[in-house]
Motif scaffolding. Structure first.
Motif, PDB file in Angstrom:
ATOM      1  N   ASP A   1       0.737  -0.814  -0.100  1.00 16.72           N
ATOM      2  CA  ASP A   1      -0.039   0.493  -0.046  1.00 16.72           C
ATOM      3  C   ASP A   1       1.092   0.965  -0.037  1.00 16.72           C
ATOM      4  OD1 ASP A   1      -1.802  -1.831   0.415  1.00 16.72           O
ATOM      5  OD2 ASP A   1      -2.244  -1.681   1.949  1.00 16.72           O
ATOM      6  N   ILE A   2       2.388   1.321   0.155  1.00 19.40           N
ATOM      7  CA  ILE A   2       3.217   2.148   0.567  1.00 19.40           C
ATOM      8  C   ILE A   2       3.497   2.902  -1.183  1.00 19.40           C
ATOM      9  CG2 ILE A   2       5.053   3.207   1.843  1.00 19.40           C
ATOM     10  CD1 ILE A   2       4.065   1.967   4.923  1.00 19.40           C
TER      11      ILE A   2
ATOM     12  N   ALA B   1      -1.334   3.488  -2.646  1.00 16.71           N
ATOM     13  CA  ALA B   1      -2.678   3.435  -1.396  1.00 16.71           C
ATOM     14  C   ALA B   1      -2.617   3.986   0.469  1.00 16.71           C
ATOM     15  CB  ALA B   1      -3.036   1.822  -1.906  1.00 16.71           C
ATOM     16  N   TYR B   2      -1.211   4.075   0.736  1.00 16.21           N
ATOM     17  CA  TYR B   2      -1.361   4.498   1.935  1.00 16.21           C
ATOM     18  C   TYR B   2      -0.182   5.915   2.244  1.00 16.21           C
ATOM     19  CZ  TYR B   2      -0.701   3.590   6.423  1.00 16.21           C
ATOM     20  OH  TYR B   2      -0.740   4.313   8.266  1.00 16.21           O
ATOM     21  N   GLU B   3      -0.374   6.162   2.867  1.00 21.52           N
ATOM     22  CA  GLU B   3       0.696   7.267   3.514  1.00 21.52           C
ATOM     23  C   GLU B   3       0.925   6.637   5.203  1.00 21.52           C
ATOM     24  OE1 GLU B   3       3.727   9.833   3.175  1.00 21.52           O
ATOM     25  OE2 GLU B   3       2.292   9.357   1.120  1.00 21.52           O
ATOM     26  N   PRO B   4       2.272   6.751   5.662  1.00 28.74           N
ATOM     27  CA  PRO B   4       2.565   6.094   6.871  1.00 28.74           C
ATOM     28  C   PRO B   4       2.789   7.386   7.255  1.00 28.74           C
ATOM     29  CG  PRO B   4       4.509   6.051   5.178  1.00 28.74           C
ATOM     30  CD  PRO B   4       2.695   6.074   3.938  1.00 28.74           C
ATOM     31  N   THR B   5       2.553   7.689   8.363  1.00 31.39           N
ATOM     32  CA  THR B   5       2.231   8.442   9.803  1.00 31.39           C
ATOM     33  C   THR B   5       3.721   9.561  10.259  1.00 31.39           C
ATOM     34  OG1 THR B   5       2.229   7.157  11.980  1.00 31.39           O
ATOM     35  CG2 THR B   5       0.172   7.821  10.974  1.00 31.39           C
ATOM     36  N   ASP B   6       3.565   9.860  10.938  1.00 33.98           N
ATOM     37  CA  ASP B   6       5.266  10.229  11.074  1.00 33.98           C
ATOM     38  C   ASP B   6       5.353   9.499  12.105  1.00 33.98           C
ATOM     39  OD1 ASP B   6       5.012  12.533   9.339  1.00 33.98           O
ATOM     40  OD2 ASP B   6       4.002  13.992  11.548  1.00 33.98           O
TER      41      ASP B   6
ATOM     42  N   GLU C   1       7.231  24.853  -6.435  1.00 36.08           N
ATOM     43  CA  GLU C   1       6.751  25.711  -7.529  1.00 36.08           C
ATOM     44  C   GLU C   1       6.957  24.728  -8.678  1.00 36.08           C
ATOM     45  OE1 GLU C   1      11.230  27.290  -8.512  1.00 36.08           O
ATOM     46  OE2 GLU C   1      11.334  28.349  -6.292  1.00 36.08           O
ATOM     47  N   GLU C   2       7.048  23.241  -8.752  1.00 37.53           N
ATOM     48  CA  GLU C   2       6.418  22.652 -10.110  1.00 37.53           C
ATOM     49  C   GLU C   2       5.514  21.602  -9.236  1.00 37.53           C
ATOM     50  OE1 GLU C   2      10.148  19.741 -10.233  1.00 37.53           O
ATOM     51  OE2 GLU C   2      11.437  21.163 -10.603  1.00 37.53           O
ATOM     52  N   LYS C   3       5.000  21.691  -8.436  1.00 36.85           N
ATOM     53  CA  LYS C   3       3.521  21.492  -8.111  1.00 36.85           C
ATOM     54  C   LYS C   3       3.339  19.411  -8.481  1.00 36.85           C
ATOM     55  CE  LYS C   3       1.319  25.549  -8.361  1.00 36.85           C
ATOM     56  NZ  LYS C   3      -0.220  26.379  -8.345  1.00 36.85           N
ATOM     57  N   GLU C   4       4.340  19.074  -8.045  1.00 36.23           N
ATOM     58  CA  GLU C   4       4.802  17.837  -8.362  1.00 36.23           C
ATOM     59  C   GLU C   4       4.768  17.416  -6.797  1.00 36.23           C
ATOM     60  OE1 GLU C   4       7.506  17.323 -11.522  1.00 36.23           O
ATOM     61  OE2 GLU C   4       6.302  17.522 -12.772  1.00 36.23           O
ATOM     62  N   ASP C   5       4.358  15.713  -7.057  1.00 34.64           N
ATOM     63  CA  ASP C   5       4.309  15.001  -5.605  1.00 34.64           C
ATOM     64  C   ASP C   5       4.638  13.455  -6.179  1.00 34.64           C
ATOM     65  OD1 ASP C   5       4.829  14.208  -3.221  1.00 34.64           O
ATOM     66  OD2 ASP C   5       3.034  14.622  -2.754  1.00 34.64           O
ATOM     67  N   PRO C   6       5.991  12.799  -5.855  1.00 33.49           N
ATOM     68  CA  PRO C   6       5.239  12.091  -6.359  1.00 33.49           C
ATOM     69  C   PRO C   6       4.933  10.477  -5.519  1.00 33.49           C
ATOM     70  CG  PRO C   6       7.566  12.138  -5.145  1.00 33.49           C
ATOM     71  CD  PRO C   6       7.569  13.515  -5.584  1.00 33.49           C
ATOM     72  N   LYS C   7       4.420   9.531  -5.959  1.00 31.40           N
ATOM     73  CA  LYS C   7       3.058   9.138  -5.675  1.00 31.40           C
ATOM     74  C   LYS C   7       4.078   7.602  -5.182  1.00 31.40           C
ATOM     75  CE  LYS C   7      -0.220  11.204  -6.214  1.00 31.40           C
ATOM     76  NZ  LYS C   7      -0.602  12.930  -4.947  1.00 31.40           N
ATOM     77  N   GLY C   8       3.359   7.321  -3.476  1.00 28.55           N
ATOM     78  CA  GLY C   8       4.095   5.972  -3.317  1.00 28.55           C
ATOM     79  C   GLY C   8       5.792   6.187  -2.832  1.00 28.55           C
TER      80      GLY C   8
ATOM     81  N   LEU D   1       4.967  -2.414 -12.037  1.00 36.48           N
ATOM     82  CA  LEU D   1       4.703  -3.858 -10.923  1.00 36.48           C
ATOM     83  C   LEU D   1       4.690  -3.201  -9.742  1.00 36.48           C
ATOM     84  CD1 LEU D   1       5.234  -6.945  -9.807  1.00 36.48           C
ATOM     85  CD2 LEU D   1       7.838  -6.391 -10.049  1.00 36.48           C
ATOM     86  N   GLN D   2       3.483  -3.805  -8.864  1.00 39.29           N
ATOM     87  CA  GLN D   2       3.548  -2.975  -7.535  1.00 39.29           C
ATOM     88  C   GLN D   2       3.566  -4.180  -5.926  1.00 39.29           C
ATOM     89  OE1 GLN D   2      -0.826  -2.534  -8.785  1.00 39.29           O
ATOM     90  NE2 GLN D   2      -0.729   0.207  -7.883  1.00 39.29           N
ATOM     91  N   ASP D   3       3.389  -4.933  -6.602  1.00 40.31           N
ATOM     92  CA  ASP D   3       4.140  -6.134  -5.414  1.00 40.31           C
ATOM     93  C   ASP D   3       4.303  -7.923  -5.794  1.00 40.31           C
ATOM     94  OD1 ASP D   3       3.773  -6.320  -2.857  1.00 40.31           O
ATOM     95  OD2 ASP D   3       1.359  -7.164  -2.454  1.00 40.31           O
ATOM     96  N   ILE D   4       4.809  -8.270  -4.913  1.00 40.32           N
ATOM     97  CA  ILE D   4       5.173  -9.733  -5.343  1.00 40.32           C
ATOM     98  C   ILE D   4       5.197 -10.782  -4.610  1.00 40.32           C
ATOM     99  CG2 ILE D   4       6.869 -11.161  -5.781  1.00 40.32           C
ATOM    100  CD1 ILE D   4       8.423  -9.616  -6.901  1.00 40.32           C
TER     101      ILE D   4
END
Length: 386
Positions: free
Chosen positions: A119-120, A124-129, A163-170, A200-203
């Motif tokens: 998920d991370i 699909a899931y953003e881990p907490t601090d 500035e670029e307003k881009e945030d990579p996912k996962g 590829l997302q998972d094995i």
């Protein structure tokens, strides 16, 4: 007179003795030199080398002949020990069957953690601090000045991202990076495979159900992509944990008996396991030339899902045996090492741990010694010193 002569021979002046020793050393040195030259000439003869190797092969592990010399009554007792050994092999086989059951049990406990990892990775899931806190080892701790430098650099990067307003996912290219970091897998990768493996997302590893023949399946989960319509590609390995009736003493734990892949539903023109080549053909009579298009196999990681079929007889040619042996090694490594420790192969830490298993000796040795060590390590019969 005879006594005097003997006395002269045995009681020599020390200076004379030194002369004799020097002469003997010189003669021995000449003999050694000639022997070395003769040895070099012999070792350059391939026929002599082959004969020597055959002789050595015959000596390795050859019986002492002691068994043949034993009385009949003792041989009977040895046979009783061998029958006990067969029973031990069957008990050992049951032991490994129970180990397989334990693997199934603990796989269910691991899976929620692996699912969260997936998920991370795929955002699909953003881990907490709190989940992201990591205390580095003492060796990894940075100096104050270095910390300030890193903070400043991070600040600049954050401003640039704003500035670029881009945030990579996962975690982009997580599994592709793992594959690239592991020699066993990177050797299979081709440049045209990389754009596909970015999806590829998972094995996952799935074990056979209780009461079913031993097996495990590798599941490669992909996000929707332009290359094929499958969402999951699978590879199943069938195993056996029982001694061979014809050779029970060869039993050394579960063995992989065969594997089956899956059909990849490639999109039109996207099948990287095939390539199109053009050949020119000249007509024998008219002399005209035509161009013929042929489709031939292409090197690709995705050939992993199309292993050679093992016939019921179990007989394979040498090439197929080599392919299957390598395939089994890769499948076992993915199951035992890659899936459980994926993040450590992503960061490279697991690779460093693997390297630590080997002692580096003679780092300042000359080139010849280095070549000799390399030859020993490549020798299948070479056993490293512990």
């Amino acid at each position: 007179m005879a006594d005097l002569d003997n006395k002269d021979q045995t009681e020599m002046d020390p200076a004379d003795m030194e002369d004799v020793e020097e002469v003997e050393e010189e003669e021995t040195g000449e003999d050694n030199s000639k022997a070395r030259q003769l040895t070099m000439q012999m070792m350059q003869n391939p026929q002599i080398l082959a004969a020597l190797q055959e002789r050595l092969d015959g000596l390795v592990g050859s019986p002492s002949g002691y068994m043949e010399s034993l009385p009949k009554v003792v041989k009977r007792r040895v046979n009783a020990l061998k029958n006990l050994q067969v029973k031990c092999a069957h008990i050992e086989a049951k032991f490994y069957e129970e180990v397989h059951e334990l693997e199934r049990k603990y796989a269910a406990l691991y899976q929620p953690l692996f699912d969260k990892r997936s998920d991370i990775v795929r955002a699909a899931y953003e881990p907490t601090d709190e989940e992201c806190e990591w205390k580095p080892d003492e060796e990894e701790e940075l100096t104050v000045s270095k910390q300030e430098e890193m903070k400043e650099k991070a600040k600049v990067e954050e401003e640039k991202k704003d500035e670029e307003k881009e945030d990579p996912k996962g975690i982009p290219e997580f599994w592709l990076t793992v594959f690239k970091n592991v020699d066993l897998l990177s050797e299979m990768l081709q440049e045209h495979d990389e754009p596909i493996l970015k999806h590829l997302q998972d094995i996952k590893v799935k074990f056979s159900d209780a009461g079913q023949p031993m097996s495990f399946t590798l599941e490669f989960h992909f996000e929707p992509n332009d290359f094929f319509t499958n969402t999951v590609l699978t590879k199943t390995y069938k195993m056996r944990s029982e001694p061979d009736e014809s050779d029970p003493f060869s039993f050394d734990g579960p063995e992989i008996m065969g594997c089956t892949g899956c059909t990849i539903d490639w999109s039109k023109g996207k099948n990287v396991t095939l390539k199109t080549i053009k050949k020119k053909q000249k007509h024998k009579g008219r002399g005209t030339v035509r161009t013929v298009t042929k489709t031939v196999p292409n090197d690709s990681f995705f050939n992993f899902f199309s292993p050679p079929e093992v016939p019921e007889s179990g007989d394979l040619d040498e090439d197929s045996e080599a392919v299957l042996a390598a395939d089994f090694e890769i499948g076992h490594f993915i199951r035992e090492r890659i899936v459980p420790r994926a993040v450590l192969y992503f960061t490279g830490e697991a690779i460093e741990d693997d390297d630590d298993d080997y002692d580096e000796e003679g780092e300042e040795a000359d080139d010849e010694e280095g070549e000799e060590e390399a030859d020993e390590e490549n020798d299948p019969d070479y056993e490293p010193k512990v």
